[in-house]
Design a protein around this motif. Structure first.
Motif, PDB file in Angstrom:
ATOM      1  N   GLY A  49       0.804  -1.215   0.000  1.00 27.50           N
ATOM      2  CA  GLY A  49       0.000   0.000   0.000  1.00 27.50           C
ATOM      3  C   GLY A  49       0.834   1.260   0.000  1.00 27.50           C
ATOM      4  N   ARG A  50       2.058   1.198   0.515  1.00 26.85           N
ATOM      5  CA  ARG A  50       2.938   2.376   0.518  1.00 26.85           C
ATOM      6  C   ARG A  50       3.327   2.786  -0.895  1.00 26.85           C
ATOM      7  NH1 ARG A  50       4.474  -0.721   5.138  1.00 26.85           N
ATOM      8  NH2 ARG A  50       5.507  -2.093   3.667  1.00 26.85           N
ATOM      9  N   GLU A  51       3.250   1.837  -1.838  1.00 26.74           N
ATOM     10  CA  GLU A  51       3.561   2.120  -3.234  1.00 26.74           C
ATOM     11  C   GLU A  51       2.337   2.555  -4.023  1.00 26.74           C
ATOM     12  OE1 GLU A  51       6.646   2.104  -4.562  1.00 26.74           O
ATOM     13  OE2 GLU A  51       7.427   1.634  -2.566  1.00 26.74           O
ATOM     14  N   MET A  52       1.178   2.608  -3.349  1.00 25.01           N
ATOM     15  CA  MET A  52      -0.084   2.977  -4.007  1.00 25.01           C
ATOM     16  C   MET A  52      -0.414   4.439  -3.704  1.00 25.01           C
ATOM     17  SD  MET A  52      -2.380  -0.397  -3.228  1.00 25.01           S
ATOM     18  CE  MET A  52      -1.792  -2.044  -3.604  1.00 25.01           C
ATOM     19  N   CYS A  53       0.471   5.334  -4.107  1.00 21.49           N
ATOM     20  CA  CYS A  53       0.300   6.762  -3.831  1.00 21.49           C
ATOM     21  C   CYS A  53      -0.802   7.385  -4.672  1.00 21.49           C
ATOM     22  CB  CYS A  53       1.611   7.504  -4.073  1.00 21.49           C
ATOM     23  SG  CYS A  53       2.926   6.954  -2.979  1.00 21.49           S
ATOM     24  N   ASP A  54      -1.095   6.785  -5.817  1.00 24.36           N
ATOM     25  CA  ASP A  54      -2.149   7.255  -6.711  1.00 24.36           C
ATOM     26  C   ASP A  54      -2.693   6.035  -7.451  1.00 24.36           C
ATOM     27  OD1 ASP A  54      -0.206   6.648  -8.657  1.00 24.36           O
ATOM     28  OD2 ASP A  54       0.343   8.740  -8.940  1.00 24.36           O
ATOM     29  N   THR A  55      -3.695   6.243  -8.298  1.00 20.22           N
ATOM     30  CA  THR A  55      -4.305   5.094  -8.976  1.00 20.22           C
ATOM     31  C   THR A  55      -3.309   4.369  -9.874  1.00 20.22           C
ATOM     32  OG1 THR A  55      -5.235   6.556 -10.669  1.00 20.22           O
ATOM     33  CG2 THR A  55      -6.687   5.917  -8.861  1.00 20.22           C
ATOM     34  N   ASP A  56      -2.401   5.109 -10.506  1.00 18.56           N
ATOM     35  CA  ASP A  56      -1.380   4.431 -11.318  1.00 18.56           C
ATOM     36  C   ASP A  56      -0.534   3.506 -10.457  1.00 18.56           C
ATOM     37  OD1 ASP A  56      -2.186   5.562 -13.708  1.00 18.56           O
ATOM     38  OD2 ASP A  56      -0.736   7.219 -13.601  1.00 18.56           O
ATOM     39  N   GLY A  57      -0.213   3.941  -9.235  1.00 15.81           N
ATOM     40  CA  GLY A  57       0.540   3.095  -8.312  1.00 15.81           C
ATOM     41  C   GLY A  57      -0.248   1.856  -7.906  1.00 15.81           C
ATOM     42  N   VAL A  58      -1.560   2.013  -7.717  1.00 14.42           N
ATOM     43  CA  VAL A  58      -2.418   0.861  -7.401  1.00 14.42           C
ATOM     44  C   VAL A  58      -2.364  -0.144  -8.545  1.00 14.42           C
ATOM     45  CG1 VAL A  58      -4.801   0.083  -7.048  1.00 14.42           C
ATOM     46  CG2 VAL A  58      -3.989   2.163  -5.909  1.00 14.42           C
ATOM     47  N   PHE A  59      -2.590   0.359  -9.748  1.00 14.33           N
ATOM     48  CA  PHE A  59      -2.618  -0.540 -10.901  1.00 14.33           C
ATOM     49  C   PHE A  59      -1.247  -1.193 -11.124  1.00 14.33           C
ATOM     50  CE2 PHE A  59      -6.038   2.566 -12.477  1.00 14.33           C
ATOM     51  CZ  PHE A  59      -7.033   1.887 -11.806  1.00 14.33           C
ATOM     52  N   GLN A  60      -0.175  -0.456 -10.883  1.00 12.08           N
ATOM     53  CA  GLN A  60       1.168  -1.026 -11.048  1.00 12.08           C
ATOM     54  C   GLN A  60       1.407  -2.150 -10.047  1.00 12.08           C
ATOM     55  OE1 GLN A  60       3.511   0.158 -13.540  1.00 12.08           O
ATOM     56  NE2 GLN A  60       4.208  -1.906 -13.061  1.00 12.08           N
ATOM     57  N   GLN A  61       0.976  -1.962  -8.792  1.00 14.40           N
ATOM     58  CA  GLN A  61       1.133  -3.008  -7.781  1.00 14.40           C
ATOM     59  C   GLN A  61       0.373  -4.275  -8.187  1.00 14.40           C
ATOM     60  OE1 GLN A  61       2.759  -3.316  -4.454  1.00 14.40           O
ATOM     61  NE2 GLN A  61       3.998  -2.007  -5.769  1.00 14.40           N
ATOM     62  N   PHE A  62      -0.853  -4.125  -8.666  1.00 16.34           N
ATOM     63  CA  PHE A  62      -1.621  -5.289  -9.099  1.00 16.34           C
ATOM     64  C   PHE A  62      -1.003  -5.914 -10.348  1.00 16.34           C
ATOM     65  CE2 PHE A  62      -4.788  -3.641  -6.215  1.00 16.34           C
ATOM     66  CZ  PHE A  62      -5.434  -4.773  -5.774  1.00 16.34           C
ATOM     67  N   TYR A  63      -0.577  -5.082 -11.268  1.00 15.97           N
ATOM     68  CA  TYR A  63       0.048  -5.573 -12.508  1.00 15.97           C
ATOM     69  C   TYR A  63       1.278  -6.414 -12.189  1.00 15.97           C
ATOM     70  CZ  TYR A  63       2.055  -5.552 -17.199  1.00 15.97           C
ATOM     71  OH  TYR A  63       2.580  -5.932 -18.409  1.00 15.97           O
ATOM     72  N   ASP A  64       2.138  -5.902 -11.328  1.00 13.53           N
ATOM     73  CA  ASP A  64       3.356  -6.623 -10.967  1.00 13.53           C
ATOM     74  C   ASP A  64       3.064  -7.825 -10.071  1.00 13.53           C
ATOM     75  OD1 ASP A  64       4.803  -4.721 -12.400  1.00 13.53           O
ATOM     76  OD2 ASP A  64       5.414  -3.602 -10.609  1.00 13.53           O
ATOM     77  N   GLY A  65       2.228  -7.619  -9.044  1.00 10.15           N
ATOM     78  CA  GLY A  65       1.974  -8.672  -8.062  1.00 10.15           C
ATOM     79  C   GLY A  65       1.208  -9.859  -8.603  1.00 10.15           C
ATOM     80  N   LEU A  66       0.291  -9.600  -9.520  1.00 13.98           N
ATOM     81  CA  LEU A  66      -0.523 -10.683 -10.093  1.00 13.98           C
ATOM     82  C   LEU A  66      -0.109 -11.024 -11.514  1.00 13.98           C
ATOM     83  CD1 LEU A  66      -4.063  -9.697  -8.794  1.00 13.98           C
ATOM     84  CD2 LEU A  66      -2.721 -11.705  -8.134  1.00 13.98           C
ATOM     85  N   ARG A  67       0.951 -10.397 -11.971  1.00 12.49           N
ATOM     86  CA  ARG A  67       1.422 -10.632 -13.347  1.00 12.49           C
ATOM     87  C   ARG A  67       0.249 -10.506 -14.324  1.00 12.49           C
ATOM     88  NH1 ARG A  67       4.418 -15.295 -10.726  1.00 12.49           N
ATOM     89  NH2 ARG A  67       2.653 -16.504 -11.421  1.00 12.49           N
ATOM     90  N   LEU A  68      -0.448  -9.358 -14.225  1.00 10.20           N
ATOM     91  CA  LEU A  68      -1.617  -9.139 -15.072  1.00 10.20           C
ATOM     92  C   LEU A  68      -1.226  -9.227 -16.544  1.00 10.20           C
ATOM     93  CD1 LEU A  68      -3.417  -6.175 -13.253  1.00 10.20           C
ATOM     94  CD2 LEU A  68      -3.842  -8.621 -13.033  1.00 10.20           C
ATOM     95  N   PRO A  69      -2.157  -9.643 -17.389  1.00 11.67           N
ATOM     96  CA  PRO A  69      -1.854  -9.753 -18.822  1.00 11.67           C
ATOM     97  C   PRO A  69      -1.548  -8.383 -19.424  1.00 11.67           C
ATOM     98  CG  PRO A  69      -4.144 -10.377 -18.350  1.00 11.67           C
ATOM     99  CD  PRO A  69      -3.499 -10.052 -17.052  1.00 11.67           C
ATOM    100  N   ASP A  70      -0.790  -8.389 -20.508  1.00 13.42           N
ATOM    101  CA  ASP A  70      -0.408  -7.139 -21.172  1.00 13.42           C
ATOM    102  C   ASP A  70      -1.612  -6.347 -21.667  1.00 13.42           C
ATOM    103  OD1 ASP A  70       2.284  -7.528 -20.705  1.00 13.42           O
ATOM    104  OD2 ASP A  70       2.609  -8.555 -22.615  1.00 13.42           O
ATOM    105  N   CYS A  71      -2.731  -7.002 -21.867  1.00 13.54           N
ATOM    106  CA  CYS A  71      -3.932  -6.309 -22.337  1.00 13.54           C
ATOM    107  C   CYS A  71      -4.655  -5.558 -21.209  1.00 13.54           C
ATOM    108  CB  CYS A  71      -4.891  -7.282 -23.016  1.00 13.54           C
ATOM    109  SG  CYS A  71      -5.524  -8.569 -21.918  1.00 13.54           S
ATOM    110  N   PHE A  72      -4.127  -5.597 -19.981  1.00 13.10           N
ATOM    111  CA  PHE A  72      -4.737  -4.895 -18.846  1.00 13.10           C
ATOM    112  C   PHE A  72      -4.950  -3.429 -19.203  1.00 13.10           C
ATOM    113  CE2 PHE A  72      -3.869  -2.526 -14.777  1.00 13.10           C
ATOM    114  CZ  PHE A  72      -5.117  -2.730 -14.226  1.00 13.10           C
TER     115      PHE A  72
END
Length: 154
Positions: free
Chosen positions: A35-58
């Motif tokens: 959560g410390r890396e979730m300073c804004d919505t882009d940070g939220v999405f980046q954490q989920f993208y990296d942590g869950l290895r979201l597909p490139d089409c995210f």
């Protein structure tokens, strides 16, 4: 329904623990987000993208995040555990964004639903654990409860 009866979301203090039997059900994929890396919505999405290895089409928006969380087909597992550490530090000063985050997690958990084990324990395919400073636990629980009431139709 209050959030403490929602079996797929658990709030623990940073020093808290979760019963290990909630994590033991076949193949389990665990993603740890900060959560410390979730300073804004882009940070939220980046954490989920990296942590869950979201597909490139995210699509890098709340609807796209929900769509990914309700599927998770690219991560074959019997159960998914999503740990969001320091959730009380996520999206500081953005109450609407935090409601979006919590609402997305609650909706995704409801989508995966829960099952009763023979021992009477509720087990969910998607389990969300949020940790925070011990003093923030009541506030985080209240925010989740409020989001739950907004998310679930009457």
């Amino acid at each position: 329904m209050t959030v403490h009866t929602v079996p797929w979301v658990h709030v623990v203090s940073e020093q808290g623990a979760l019963p290990v039997d909630l994590l033991l059900n076949g193949r389990t994929h665990v993603a740890r987000l900060d959560g410390r890396e979730m300073c804004d919505t882009d940070g939220v999405f980046q954490q989920f993208y990296d942590g869950l290895r979201l597909p490139d089409c995210f699509g890098w928006n709340w609807n796209a995040l929900y769509d990914c969380l309700r599927d998770l087909a690219w991560l074959p597992a019997d159960q998914y555990v999503l740990i969001v550490e320091a959730v009380d530090e996520a999206l500081p000063g953005d109450a609407a964004g935090r409601r979006q985050l919590f609402g997305t997690l609650l909706r995704a958990g409801r989508r995966w639903s829960s099952v009763k084990r023979p021992e009477g324990i509720d087990l969910c395919r998607l389990l969300v654990v949020v940790s925070c400073d011990p003093a923030s636990v009541p506030d985080v629980r209240e925010q989740l409860r409020s989001c739950w009431e907004e998310t679930v139709p009457s």
